[in-house]
Design an enzyme around this catalytic site. Sequence first.
Site, mmCIF file in Angstrom:
data_model
loop_
_atom_site.group_PDB
_atom_site.id
_atom_site.type_symbol
_atom_site.label_atom_id
_atom_site.label_comp_id
_atom_site.label_asym_id
_atom_site.label_seq_id
_atom_site.Cartn_x
_atom_site.Cartn_y
_atom_site.Cartn_z
ATOM 1 N N GLY A 31 19.625 4.181 8.552
ATOM 2 C CA GLY A 31 18.601 4.012 7.517
ATOM 3 C C GLY A 31 17.298 4.702 7.869
ATOM 4 O O GLY A 31 17.271 5.587 8.722
ATOM 5 N N ALA A 32 16.199 4.277 7.192
ATOM 6 C CA ALA A 32 14.909 4.981 7.291
ATOM 7 C C ALA A 32 15.166 6.469 7.060
ATOM 8 O O ALA A 32 14.807 7.322 7.881
ATOM 9 C CB ALA A 32 14.223 4.713 8.629
ATOM 10 N N LEU A 33 15.824 6.738 5.956
ATOM 11 C CA LEU A 33 16.364 8.074 5.711
ATOM 12 C C LEU A 33 15.270 9.095 5.413
ATOM 13 O O LEU A 33 14.255 8.789 4.816
ATOM 14 C CB LEU A 33 17.361 8.018 4.544
ATOM 15 N N GLY A 36 16.432 15.136 6.784
ATOM 16 C CA GLY A 36 17.540 15.497 7.680
ATOM 17 C C GLY A 36 18.814 14.770 7.259
ATOM 18 O O GLY A 36 19.906 15.354 7.221
ATOM 19 N N HIS A 37 18.665 13.494 6.923
ATOM 20 C CA HIS A 37 19.821 12.723 6.442
ATOM 21 C C HIS A 37 20.306 13.275 5.098
ATOM 22 O O HIS A 37 21.512 13.386 4.868
ATOM 23 C CB HIS A 37 19.443 11.242 6.261
ATOM 24 N N GLY A 152 24.863 14.797 12.958
ATOM 25 C CA GLY A 152 23.830 15.794 13.217
ATOM 26 C C GLY A 152 23.852 16.291 14.661
ATOM 27 O O GLY A 152 24.058 15.515 15.591
ATOM 28 N N ASP A 155 21.472 14.747 17.539
ATOM 29 C CA ASP A 155 21.949 13.830 18.576
ATOM 30 C C ASP A 155 23.189 14.471 19.193
ATOM 31 O O ASP A 155 24.320 14.044 18.940
ATOM 32 C CB ASP A 155 22.241 12.463 17.960
ATOM 33 N N SER A 191 13.887 9.353 12.176
ATOM 34 C CA SER A 191 13.330 8.103 11.620
ATOM 35 C C SER A 191 12.211 7.589 12.503
ATOM 36 O O SER A 191 11.247 7.002 12.031
ATOM 37 C CB SER A 191 14.425 7.044 11.513
HETATM 38 P P1 AMP Z 1 20.388 8.022 12.599
HETATM 39 O O1 AMP Z 1 20.056 7.353 11.310
HETATM 40 O O2 AMP Z 1 19.198 8.463 13.369
HETATM 41 O O3 AMP Z 1 21.399 7.263 13.407
HETATM 42 O O4 AMP Z 1 21.108 9.376 12.186
HETATM 43 C C1 AMP Z 1 22.218 9.405 11.341
HETATM 44 C C2 AMP Z 1 22.813 10.779 11.364
HETATM 45 O O5 AMP Z 1 21.839 11.722 10.908
HETATM 46 C C3 AMP Z 1 23.240 11.230 12.778
HETATM 47 O O6 AMP Z 1 24.452 11.962 12.677
HETATM 48 C C4 AMP Z 1 22.083 12.096 13.184
HETATM 49 O O7 AMP Z 1 22.431 13.058 14.170
HETATM 50 C C5 AMP Z 1 21.718 12.749 11.869
HETATM 51 N N1 AMP Z 1 20.352 13.264 11.890
HETATM 52 C C6 AMP Z 1 19.230 12.587 12.252
HETATM 53 N N2 AMP Z 1 18.153 13.395 12.211
HETATM 54 C C7 AMP Z 1 18.606 14.613 11.815
HETATM 55 C C8 AMP Z 1 17.976 15.883 11.596
HETATM 56 N N3 AMP Z 1 16.680 16.062 11.784
HETATM 57 N N4 AMP Z 1 18.753 16.917 11.179
HETATM 58 C C9 AMP Z 1 20.089 16.737 11.002
HETATM 59 N N5 AMP Z 1 20.743 15.577 11.199
HETATM 60 C C10 AMP Z 1 20.004 14.526 11.598
#
Ligand code: AMP
Length: 283
Positions: A31-33, A36-37, A152, A155, A191
Amino acid sequence: MNQLKILKTVADVQSWHDSSELPVAAVFTMGALHSGHAYLMTYARERSPKGTRVIASIFVNPTQFEKGADLETYPRTLDEDLQLLIEAGVDAVFIPSVEVMYPDGLVVDETIDPGVIGKILEGKSRPGHFLGMLSVVHKLLSITEPNFTYFGEKDFQQLTLVKKMVHDLIMPVEVVGVPTVRDPDGLALSSRNQKLSESARVLAQNIPAALTMVSNLLIDGKQIEQAEKEGRDFLAKQDGIALDYLEVHAENLIDEPKVGTLRILIAAIIDGVRIIDNIAVEI
Ligand code: AMP
């Protein structure tokens, strides 16, 4: 604009899954999209076969946070998240409670071993993080049964470990890496950036700057250890950045880094916020 189905239980997801024969692509988030999401969702739709249905998930997974770490303060913005998913054309979103994901309490699946890759970089600094992450990703893959799942490169170690788990357990899903989306100043969207003060946000630009610097040094023929040292020295000069690691690895995070595609990875704490980033370099 399409209808976004909101799914809360495992049974909800299974009946959504079974309501169509079309392929499914899954994107898991906490969340906190941000953009990038959104890019990940769009990428999932465009890169998967035509007609593929995209399911997102929003779940802040307690078992991948260290005790007393930033679980409580992790940003939560559900209404805005749903709006972003609608605009990104996502078909369904799975928003489980902790009880749905952990009916027997917060236990991780000890049979999933992150192995040597789980012990370096983030794994070294955040013990248990990757076991918690893989446990929840394994559950989410079992529940959503996607043909494709998109992660992404931001990570990078997580992406590598998910690919390895899927390979080792012969899970019938293709794991696809998606390039990192950055702000115009180079900072990778995250996020956690929401928690940065204005001055810390400016300071954080030194992270992508250090990645580019080390990348250029390697391209210019500098030895890996020397390039790492110069990158660390550069960040050490910035008041307010506590560097955790700056390391150059082989693309598979296992082999000795030599020539070919390498990854430069950084983690640093700025203003109490952990920032991670990485880039590839070809030498
Ligand atoms: P998170 O919500 O941070 O767990 O991220 C969810 C998904 O979004 C994971 O696969 C992350 O690697 C991807 N993600 C987060 N930030 C970015 C970004 N800046 N660009 C591309 N993918 C991202």
